[in-house]
Design a protein around this motif. Structure first.
Motif, PDB file in Angstrom:
ATOM      1  N   HIS A  76      -1.288   6.282   2.972  1.00  0.00           N
ATOM      2  CA  HIS A  76      -0.242   5.340   3.085  1.00  0.00           C
ATOM      3  C   HIS A  76       1.128   5.979   3.370  1.00  0.00           C
ATOM      4  O   HIS A  76       1.903   5.072   3.773  1.00  0.00           O
ATOM      5  CB  HIS A  76      -0.185   4.471   1.889  1.00  0.00           C
ATOM      6  CG  HIS A  76      -1.682   3.819   1.489  1.00  0.00           C
ATOM      7  ND1 HIS A  76      -1.754   2.424   2.077  1.00  0.00           N
ATOM      8  CD2 HIS A  76      -2.899   4.334   1.427  1.00  0.00           C
ATOM      9  CE1 HIS A  76      -3.200   1.953   1.869  1.00  0.00           C
ATOM     10  NE2 HIS A  76      -3.812   2.901   1.623  1.00  0.00           N
ATOM     11  N   TRP A  94       2.531   3.072  -3.874  1.00  0.00           N
ATOM     12  CA  TRP A  94       1.003   3.155  -3.817  1.00  0.00           C
ATOM     13  C   TRP A  94       0.868   4.576  -3.397  1.00  0.00           C
ATOM     14  O   TRP A  94      -0.273   4.920  -4.168  1.00  0.00           O
ATOM     15  CB  TRP A  94       0.518   2.064  -2.914  1.00  0.00           C
ATOM     16  CG  TRP A  94      -1.014   2.217  -2.752  1.00  0.00           C
ATOM     17  CD1 TRP A  94      -1.446   2.819  -1.791  1.00  0.00           C
ATOM     18  CD2 TRP A  94      -2.243   2.309  -3.697  1.00  0.00           C
ATOM     19  NE1 TRP A  94      -3.021   3.170  -1.711  1.00  0.00           N
ATOM     20  CE2 TRP A  94      -3.346   3.037  -3.432  1.00  0.00           C
ATOM     21  CE3 TRP A  94      -2.051   1.900  -5.200  1.00  0.00           C
ATOM     22  CZ2 TRP A  94      -4.568   2.980  -4.040  1.00  0.00           C
ATOM     23  CZ3 TRP A  94      -3.273   2.138  -5.856  1.00  0.00           C
ATOM     24  CH2 TRP A  94      -4.668   2.532  -5.417  1.00  0.00           C
ATOM     25  N   ILE A 126      -9.430  -1.138  -1.951  1.00  0.00           N
ATOM     26  CA  ILE A 126      -8.642  -2.193  -1.884  1.00  0.00           C
ATOM     27  C   ILE A 126      -7.370  -2.137  -1.275  1.00  0.00           C
ATOM     28  O   ILE A 126      -6.954  -2.887  -0.371  1.00  0.00           O
ATOM     29  CB  ILE A 126      -8.466  -3.012  -3.251  1.00  0.00           C
ATOM     30  CG1 ILE A 126      -9.620  -3.452  -3.842  1.00  0.00           C
ATOM     31  CG2 ILE A 126      -7.593  -4.144  -3.206  1.00  0.00           C
ATOM     32  CD1 ILE A 126      -9.676  -3.712  -5.384  1.00  0.00           C
ATOM     33  N   ALA A 127      -6.469  -1.169  -1.589  1.00  0.00           N
ATOM     34  CA  ALA A 127      -5.349  -0.863  -0.919  1.00  0.00           C
ATOM     35  C   ALA A 127      -5.583  -0.620   0.816  1.00  0.00           C
ATOM     36  O   ALA A 127      -4.584  -0.884   1.540  1.00  0.00           O
ATOM     37  CB  ALA A 127      -4.538   0.327  -1.268  1.00  0.00           C
ATOM     38  N   ARG A 129      -8.033  -1.340   2.381  1.00  0.00           N
ATOM     39  CA  ARG A 129      -8.512  -2.608   3.186  1.00  0.00           C
ATOM     40  C   ARG A 129      -7.272  -3.820   3.441  1.00  0.00           C
ATOM     41  O   ARG A 129      -7.379  -4.246   4.675  1.00  0.00           O
ATOM     42  CB  ARG A 129      -9.742  -3.569   2.044  1.00  0.00           C
ATOM     43  CG  ARG A 129     -10.018  -4.867   2.808  1.00  0.00           C
ATOM     44  CD  ARG A 129     -11.524  -4.730   3.123  1.00  0.00           C
ATOM     45  NE  ARG A 129     -11.920  -6.066   3.348  1.00  0.00           N
ATOM     46  CZ  ARG A 129     -12.149  -6.238   4.590  1.00  0.00           C
ATOM     47  NH1 ARG A 129     -11.757  -5.950   5.880  1.00  0.00           N
ATOM     48  NH2 ARG A 129     -12.628  -7.883   4.796  1.00  0.00           N
ATOM     49  N   ARG A 130      -6.497  -3.787   2.580  1.00  0.00           N
ATOM     50  CA  ARG A 130      -5.120  -4.614   2.772  1.00  0.00           C
ATOM     51  C   ARG A 130      -4.406  -3.909   4.087  1.00  0.00           C
ATOM     52  O   ARG A 130      -3.817  -4.569   4.766  1.00  0.00           O
ATOM     53  CB  ARG A 130      -4.313  -4.558   1.501  1.00  0.00           C
ATOM     54  CG  ARG A 130      -4.917  -5.482   0.539  1.00  0.00           C
ATOM     55  CD  ARG A 130      -4.102  -5.653  -0.796  1.00  0.00           C
ATOM     56  NE  ARG A 130      -2.831  -6.204  -0.345  1.00  0.00           N
ATOM     57  CZ  ARG A 130      -2.204  -6.444  -1.141  1.00  0.00           C
ATOM     58  NH1 ARG A 130      -1.868  -5.817  -2.423  1.00  0.00           N
ATOM     59  NH2 ARG A 130      -0.612  -7.304  -0.728  1.00  0.00           N
ATOM     60  N   LEU A 133      -6.054  -5.087   7.041  1.00  0.00           N
ATOM     61  CA  LEU A 133      -5.986  -6.441   7.432  1.00  0.00           C
ATOM     62  C   LEU A 133      -4.359  -6.511   7.744  1.00  0.00           C
ATOM     63  O   LEU A 133      -4.151  -7.736   8.764  1.00  0.00           O
ATOM     64  CB  LEU A 133      -6.161  -7.522   6.302  1.00  0.00           C
ATOM     65  CG  LEU A 133      -7.841  -7.335   5.673  1.00  0.00           C
ATOM     66  CD1 LEU A 133      -7.897  -8.135   4.382  1.00  0.00           C
ATOM     67  CD2 LEU A 133      -8.698  -8.176   6.685  1.00  0.00           C
ATOM     68  N   SER A 134      -3.411  -5.759   7.277  1.00  0.00           N
ATOM     69  CA  SER A 134      -2.125  -5.983   7.890  1.00  0.00           C
ATOM     70  C   SER A 134      -1.794  -5.506   9.286  1.00  0.00           C
ATOM     71  O   SER A 134      -0.745  -5.600   9.550  1.00  0.00           O
ATOM     72  CB  SER A 134      -1.127  -5.512   6.844  1.00  0.00           C
ATOM     73  OG  SER A 134      -1.371  -5.747   5.663  1.00  0.00           O
TER      74      SER A 134
END
Length: 184
Positions: A76, A94, A126-127, A129-130, A133-134
């Motif tokens: 990230h 994060w 989850i992070a 995947r977000r 998706l972003s």
């Protein structure tokens, strides 16, 4: 008069960007699968060996898990470095969390450390995947992370289960107390 010819598309320097991405994805999958090896060895080790080798397998698996969580957080930070202006601060925040969760997991003993590590991997999935998706990461990364997260969760859970099952077996064992330290 145009300098572009129909043969310029077939020249070696004009590569198909989709082929390049597929090559990158394929390499990432192979490296990711290889990255599961320490989790497999750790799980097999805690079930197959007795003291002190089971403890060594446990420590190796948990340490590796903490390192991999740190790596997942760093992904990230890498996303932020690609977009230094206007990057959401939440990505930076994060990016530090998985390493802290991994570090915290090492402070506990089994099976609690297994649970903490599993929660860290679930949150990292989850992070990630977000992020996909972003539009911050390619779609194939979500598929890769789903497979890896599932495998890691199963392997870490199986290793942690050993520390629940063995004490129960020992409690109901018919083996004399003087022989319990003997490796089978």
């Amino acid at each position: 008069m145009s300098t572009v010819t129909s043969s310029s598309a077939s020249e070696p320097h004009a590569r198909d960007p989709h082929a390049e991405e597929r090559r990158l994805e394929r390499m990432a999958w192979w490296l990711a699968i290889a990255g599961l090896i320490p989790f497999v060895i750790g799980t097999v080790g805690v079930w197959m060996f007795r003291h002190p080798f089971d403890s060594m397998a446990l420590e190796a698996q948990m340490s590796y898990g903490a390192v991999i969580l740190s790596f997942l957080g760093a992904v990230h930070w890498g996303l932020v470095l690609r977009m230094p202006y206007g990057a959401p601060r939440a990505l930076l925040i994060w990016g530090v969390m998985p390493s802290l969760v991994g570090w915290a997991a090492l402070a506990f003993g089994p099976p609690l450390q297994h649970g903490v590590l599993m929660l860290g991997f679930l949150a990292a999935f989850i992070a990630d995947r977000r992020a996909v998706l972003s539009g911050l990461a390619p779609a194939w990364y979500a598929r890769l992370r789903l497979m890896l997260t599932t495998a890691v969760l199963l392997l870490v859970a199986a290793a942690g289960l050993r520390y629940i099952v063995y004490p129960l077996v020992d409690a109901f064992s018919m083996v004399p107390a003087s022989a319990k330290g003997i490796a089978v």
